[in-house]
Design an enzyme around this catalytic site. Sequence first.
Site, PDB file in Angstrom:
ATOM      1  N   HIS A 297      18.444  26.307  76.740  1.00 12.41           N
ATOM      2  CA  HIS A 297      19.748  26.180  77.388  1.00 12.41           C
ATOM      3  C   HIS A 297      20.214  24.731  77.471  1.00 12.41           C
ATOM      4  O   HIS A 297      19.443  23.838  77.805  1.00 12.41           O
ATOM      5  CB  HIS A 297      19.651  26.765  78.809  1.00 12.41           C
ATOM      6  CG  HIS A 297      20.905  26.621  79.615  1.00 12.41           C
ATOM      7  ND1 HIS A 297      20.928  26.016  80.852  1.00 12.41           N
ATOM      8  CD2 HIS A 297      22.189  26.989  79.351  1.00 12.41           C
ATOM      9  CE1 HIS A 297      22.164  26.036  81.322  1.00 12.41           C
ATOM     10  NE2 HIS A 297      22.943  26.610  80.437  1.00 12.41           N
TER      11      HIS A 297
ATOM     12  N   HIS B 117      28.024  19.288  78.767  1.00 10.98           N
ATOM     13  CA  HIS B 117      28.225  20.298  79.806  1.00 10.98           C
ATOM     14  C   HIS B 117      29.019  19.725  80.963  1.00 10.98           C
ATOM     15  O   HIS B 117      30.062  20.239  81.349  1.00 10.98           O
ATOM     16  CB  HIS B 117      26.881  20.835  80.302  1.00 10.98           C
ATOM     17  CG  HIS B 117      27.021  22.027  81.191  1.00 10.98           C
ATOM     18  ND1 HIS B 117      27.509  21.941  82.485  1.00 10.98           N
ATOM     19  CD2 HIS B 117      26.744  23.330  80.980  1.00 10.98           C
ATOM     20  CE1 HIS B 117      27.532  23.155  83.018  1.00 10.98           C
ATOM     21  NE2 HIS B 117      27.070  24.015  82.127  1.00 10.98           N
TER      22      HIS B 117
END
Length: 274
Positions: free
Chosen positions: A5, A41
């Site tokens: 991830h 992110h």
Amino acid sequence: WIMGHMVNGLEQVSEFLNLGANAIEFDIDFDQNGVAKITHHGIPCDCGRLCTKQTVFTEYLDNIRHVTTPGDPKFREQLILLALDLKLQRIPVEKAYAAGVDVATKLLDHYWQRGKSKARAYILLNLPLVQDYEFIRAFKDTLKNEGYEQYNDKVGVNFTGNEDLDEIRKVLKKVGVDKHVWQADGITSCFARGTDRLTEALKRRDTPGYNYAYKVYAWTLVKYSTMRRSLRLGVDGVMSNFPDRVVEVLKEEEFADKFRMATYDDNPWKKFTG
């Protein structure tokens, strides 16, 4: 499929592969015109993770091309799937089409190199919300217009925003997609999540003739207990900050005979029938 991830830094690719991932997920950040600029992110992100790592998107694609090309010195055989977490929720919805054109073009130029590259990974386009469906249309239009429709064989789509499964089905029908579909269910690792929607997605996957969930995975799992729970339900994949923990759980007596790591020979666009 064990998906590492938030693998946004180039140095993190080897790090997550060394921990046992056979797929990686990275975040695509766009400018307000729908141009894919960086892998990033941003804050907030998962508990215990640094949210700020970033790489120029085209540089990331150039690097990952080497890692997924047989015979290349950087080649890692285990890396078979790239999940692009498209941060479309940060741009105006009317720019989704432009974003689809841009991402497809950059994959053509920097990953597939318009037929010259031997990079072999499958690509999963992770869209946050059904409202962004024009991205899918644009992506497919671009491959067609540029004369590279053969790459559709390598590309799948997935909606990650935990929206109503019937709404997702309707939108996929709208853009003419009834194959190469994954379905994610999950939440940031900071919070707990029930299994009702995940169970429903798995039920649909296992329904003969249902074409809108060929694979189902859970995200972002960090606790051994939630990994075991998801495996007991029968997920096809797990996204985690700790791929090594998933590897450990898969070796446990309860799961060792039921699951194995996916390899390149496993078609991600076909339902597993045992």
